[in-house]
Each structure stands twice: as structure tokens, then as C-alpha cells.
Design a protein around this motif. Structure first.
Motif, PDB file in Angstrom:
ATOM      1  N   ALA A   1      44.267  32.815  35.187  1.00 40.07           N
ATOM      2  CA  ALA A   1      44.686  33.374  36.472  1.00 40.07           C
ATOM      3  C   ALA A   1      46.191  33.177  36.662  1.00 40.07           C
TER       4      ALA A   1
ATOM      5  N   ASP B   1      34.490  29.788  40.293  1.00 35.17           N
ATOM      6  CA  ASP B   1      33.899  29.227  41.514  1.00 35.17           C
ATOM      7  C   ASP B   1      32.682  28.354  41.199  1.00 35.17           C
TER       8      ASP B   1
ATOM      9  N   SER C   1      35.741  35.229  34.600  1.00 28.87           N
ATOM     10  CA  SER C   1      36.178  35.774  35.891  1.00 28.87           C
ATOM     11  C   SER C   1      35.921  34.803  37.048  1.00 28.87           C
ATOM     12  N   GLN C   2      36.414  35.190  38.217  1.00 28.77           N
ATOM     13  CA  GLN C   2      36.427  34.314  39.389  1.00 28.77           C
ATOM     14  C   GLN C   2      35.052  33.715  39.751  1.00 28.77           C
TER      15      GLN C   2
END
Lengths: 290, 199
Positions: free
Chosen positions: B179, B114, B109-110
Motif C-alpha cells: 500500500a 483488515d 488486498s485491503q
């Protein structure tokens, strides 16, 4: 006479065959999918899968490290005298060492791993009596990546067919790349909460190239499969044409005030195997004879 | 010829990789899934000694089937496990331990995307279930740590040669193939709903 030891030996061989080689219908579907993908990324994912299938057969090695937990379906003759349950448990224990299978079964709270895939109610055995003279044992070695994406919905009758479609589509979207697509989906409609989930799993026992004998259900199977394959999630969620290899439905009548729907998600490695133990001790493996 | 990359992977090595590339890994690869992440972060907090070096490591989300032949362990089947289970742990793990690559399946996930961008790490997707293919790239098992966690959850130290094919699915610049696919899937959902007669 068939003994407990015969059952154990048959189960060890059954588990070996099941984790090494896919049933023909699943293998065919994967090869067809590989041929049909045109983009580089999904093509490479399916090539790895098809190569892996061939290497597993050649080396007599489990195709995936997640050899799952062992879910059994046993059908016994009316006059069965042998303790089939004990034979199955010993078979799992022995196969874990000999095949080998990964020791996956742990205590649900302490997470302690006994190392032999045997513990409280595991292997899990579904029993029935049939009017044949042989013992039939079917196993599904169910990996966790896909099982974890399974779901139950207690719909209201007014949500009806649309509600069922909505639920399946949303579950596939939510699962996304996680269950090792291209997946196989088992949908259980009706019964009760537990029956819907049980039917969803049992639906995975039917070859994916066979449609439901009820034309309405067959139509729904085809429709859902086509819609899911329009999503473009693709092999391993990296995009592509093949998101789902097959979708099977089983149903049961339910309470007039209920509409339970269960979804069981199976990864591309749709491993299932059956052995028949005849009264003279002869063994047949109908899923693995080719 | 697909790129080959040797471990340990420096931040510069990781930053040189681009999303969509196919690569193969040589050298030591460490397995680590749920329990390894939990334990490693706990050990660090308590100042306890961790038995392996995670800096620059290729950490493989994998619980293999291992077999002891004589005194040696042999990898029988070693495909990736579902990476999203480590979503909540990975950003912290990357920050604290600075691995060069995470190998797994299904993407992350994000917050992990990051963290990979911030600290210079990549996510390499290996085909889920292709466990025999993976085992072929493992030349030897150098050792095992935290074996008490059980065979699937232990840290297996794998000496790899041409391990792959791996797809760079999240790079160190904030790009994620998953994504990108999700954006297309959102678009395709409309067609699928129309096919089912749903509004």
C-alpha cells in the motif's frame, strides 16, 4: 537421418537448459539491476534473484517452480520428413518426468491434471517453413503469474500512438506487483486481435538488448521502458528503480479501421531456448552456448 | 542478525512483527493455494475432517515441483505463487482457521490486511521465482495431503530450517508495504505520463 526420437531427445535437453538457465541478455540485465538498486528492500529482492540464478545453474535445477506451459515455435526445412510435432509432444512428456517440470497443463473447465503437461493443443506449436536445412525449435516456458497480466486492447485509429502508450502504462500499473517484476514486456501492434497477441508473445523471443530495426519502433520501445521505470513499482512490487528489464515491440499492418494492441507480460525469469537439429543429427543450442 | 520465528506462530508472535522487517521461519510450513483455500472452507462448512492444523500455521502460497526419491518426496523448486489470486478467499480463511502467517508474493488486498489486523496474522513476502533458494530452506517433506488436487494444488507439509529471507510486507497492525508503494507509484505516474507526452 533425423528421427522422431532425435527430436524428442533434443527437446528434453532444450527444456532442461531453458528452465535451468536464462539467456545471457536477461541474466546480464538482472545483474545490472542488482548493482544499480540502492535501497535495502529492492536490493534484497534482486540479491535473492541473482543468488537463485547461480544456485539453479550449480544444481542443474529449474530456477522457478512454475516451469510454465510449453509454447513452441518450430521452423522446418522444406523437405522435412520427420514428424516433429510428435517428437515435441513426447519430449515434453519425457522432460516433465526427467527434468522435472511441474505438471501445469490442466483441462480448462474440469481442471483435471493429466500429470504430464500434455493435453488438447498443449504443448502449443507455432509452425513455419524456412529455407535452412536444419529443424529449429524454440520454446518459451511461460509461467502463469505474468501471463495472467497480459491484455488486449482494440483501440480506434484516432486513439493512435497516445492510445498505445496509455494502454501499456495502465496495464503495467494494473499488474503492479503480481507478475514478478522486474518484468519483460512484449507489445504487439496492429494485425488483428489474435495477431496482436501473437506478436506480443513473439516480441519476447528477441533479446532485450536489441532494439527494433525500425527506428520509430525502437524509439517507442525506449520511451515506454524509461517511463515504466519511473513508476517505482520495483522488484516484486516492493518499491525500487527496476520495474521492467526490457520492452520489445513487433508490428503488423492492420485494417484502416482498427488499431489492435496486445501486451504479453513476462516475469523476470524470461526463459526462452532454441535448438537446431542438423541433418547429420548434430545439435546446437544457440541461446545456451556460452 | 535477522529475526527467526518458529511455527506454530501465536497471535502474540505475529503481533510482535513489524512491516519492513526481514525474518526467517523454522518448523512446519504448509503449502496451500487456490484449491486448498476452496476445499478447506468447503470441508469446514460440511463438517468434514481437515487433515492438517491451520491454527498458527505458516501457510505458503506455493505449488512446488516435488520429486519422489525412493519412498520420500524431495522439494526441487518451491517459490511463492501470486497471492492476489487468493484475495477473495483469504479473509474468510484467516477468520475461520487463524493461521499465524501467510507466505507469498505480490501482496494482498485491503480485506486481507483488515483480517490480519483483526485476528493477528502477518503476510511474509518471499521473492517470486526464487524457487531454488526456497527449496534450500526446506529440510524435509513430512507428507502430502489432498494429493488428488494435483502436485501444484496439494497441501505439502514442509519441515523448514532458516526458510527465507522473508520480508514482513503486511503486519498485524494494518500496515502494508504494498500500500505504501502504491501511494508513491500514484505520485510517480505523473512523471511517467509526462515522459510519454500524455496529459
Amino acid at each position: 537421418m533425423v528421427t522422431e526420437q532425435d527430436v524428442t531427445n533434443a527437446v528434453v535437453e532444450l527444456l532442461r537448459k531453458t528452465v535451468v538457465r536464462l539467456p545471457q541478455d536477461v541474466e546480464d540485465a538482472l545483474r545490472k539491476a542488482y548493482a544499480s538498486e540502492t535501497d535495502e528492500v529492492p536490493k534484497m529482492q534482486l540479491k535473492a534473484i541473482v543468488d537463485n540464478i547461480d544456485m539453479a545453474i550449480k544444481g542443474n535445477t529449474p530456477m522457478c517452480q512454475d516451469t510454465g506451459v510449453t509454447i513452441f515455435y518450430a521452423a522446418l526445412p522444406k523437405d522435412c520428413k520427420v514428424d516433429v510435432g510428435k517428437g515435441i509432444v513426447e519430449g515434453v512428456r519425457k522432460a516433465t518426468k526427467e527434468v522435472p517440470l511441474r505438471p501445469n497443463a490442466v483441462h480448462p473447465v474440469t481442471r483435471k491434471n493429466p500429470g504430464d503437461n500434455v493435453g488438447e493443443k498443449m504443448p502449443y506449436i507455432n509452425w513455419r517453413i524456412h529455407d535452412k536445412d536444419y529443424i529449429e525449435i524454440t520454446v518459451m516456458t511461460k509461467g502463469a503469474g505474468s501471463e495472467n497480466m497480459s491484455q488486449l486492447a482494440m483501440l480506434t485509429p484516432s486513439q493512435g500512438l497516445k492510445g498505445i502508450k496509455e494502454f501499456v502504462l495502465n496495464a503495467v500499473l494494473r499488474a503492479g506487483s503480481n507478475p514478478c517484476p522486474p518484468t519483460i514486456l512484449g507489445v504487439g501492434i496492429g494485425g488483428s486481435s489474435d495477431i496482436a497477441m501473437k506478436l506480443a508473445k513473439e516480441a519476447l523471443l528477441r533479446p532485450i538488448n536489441e532494439r527494433h530495426k525500425d527506428p520509430e519502433m525502437a524509439k517507442l520501445e525506449t520511451e515506454l521502458l524509461e517511463a515504466i521505470n519511473m513508476l517505482g513499482i520495483g522488484p516484486m512490487g516492493l518499491g525500487g528503480k527496476t520495474t521492467c528489464l526490457g520492452l520489445n515491440i513487433e508490428y503488423a499492418y492492420c485494417h484502416t479501421a482498427s488499431l489492435p494492441v496486445g501486451l504479453n507480460v513476462q516475469c523476470w525469469a524470461g526463459r526462452r531456448g532454441t535448438v537446431r537439429i542438423h541433418p547429420d543429427g548434430k545439435l546446437a543450442y544457440p541461446t545456451h552456448e556460452r | 542478525m535477522p529475526k527467526r520465528i518458529k511455527t506454530p506462530i501465536s497471535e502474540a508472535d505475529a503481533r510482535a512483527l513489524k512491516v519492513g522487517e526481514t525474518i526467517y521461519v523454522d518448523g512446519i510450513v504448509l503449502t496451500g493455494r487456490d484449491e486448498v483455500h476452496i476445499h478447506a472452507l468447503e470441508y469446514l462448512e460440511k463438517g468434514k475432517q481437515i487433515p492438517v492444523e491451520f491454527k498458527g500455521a505458516a501457510l505458503f502460497h506455493c505449488g512446488p515441483i516435488m520429486k519422489k526419491v525412493g519412498e520420500k518426496w524431495v522439494a526441487v523448486a518451491a517459490g511463492p505463487t501470486t497471492s492476489s489470486r487468493m484475495n477473495s478467499l483469504e479473509p474468510g480463511f484467516i477468520e475461520k482457521f487463524r493461521p499465524g502467517a501467510i507466505i507469498g508474493k505480490g501482496g494482498m488486498s485491503q480485506p486481507t490486511v483488515d483480517a490480519m489486523k483483526e485476528f493477528g496474522c502477518v503476510y511474509l513476502a518471499f521473492t517470486g521465482g526464487a524457487a531454488v533458494l526456497a527449496a534450500k530452506g526446506i529440510k524435509s517433506v513430512e507428507g502430502v495431503e489432498w494429493f488428488e488436487l494435483g502436485m501444484p494444488e496439494a497441501i505439502w507439509i514442509l519441515n523448514c530450517d532458516n526458510f527465507g529471507p522473508l520480508t514482513v510486507a503486511i503486519d498485524a497492525h494494518g500496515n502494508s508495504l504494498f500500500a505504501d508503494v502504491n501511494v508513491k507509484v500514484k505520485e510517480n505516474e505523473k512523471k511517467a505520463r509526462a515522459r510519454l507526452g500524455l496529459s
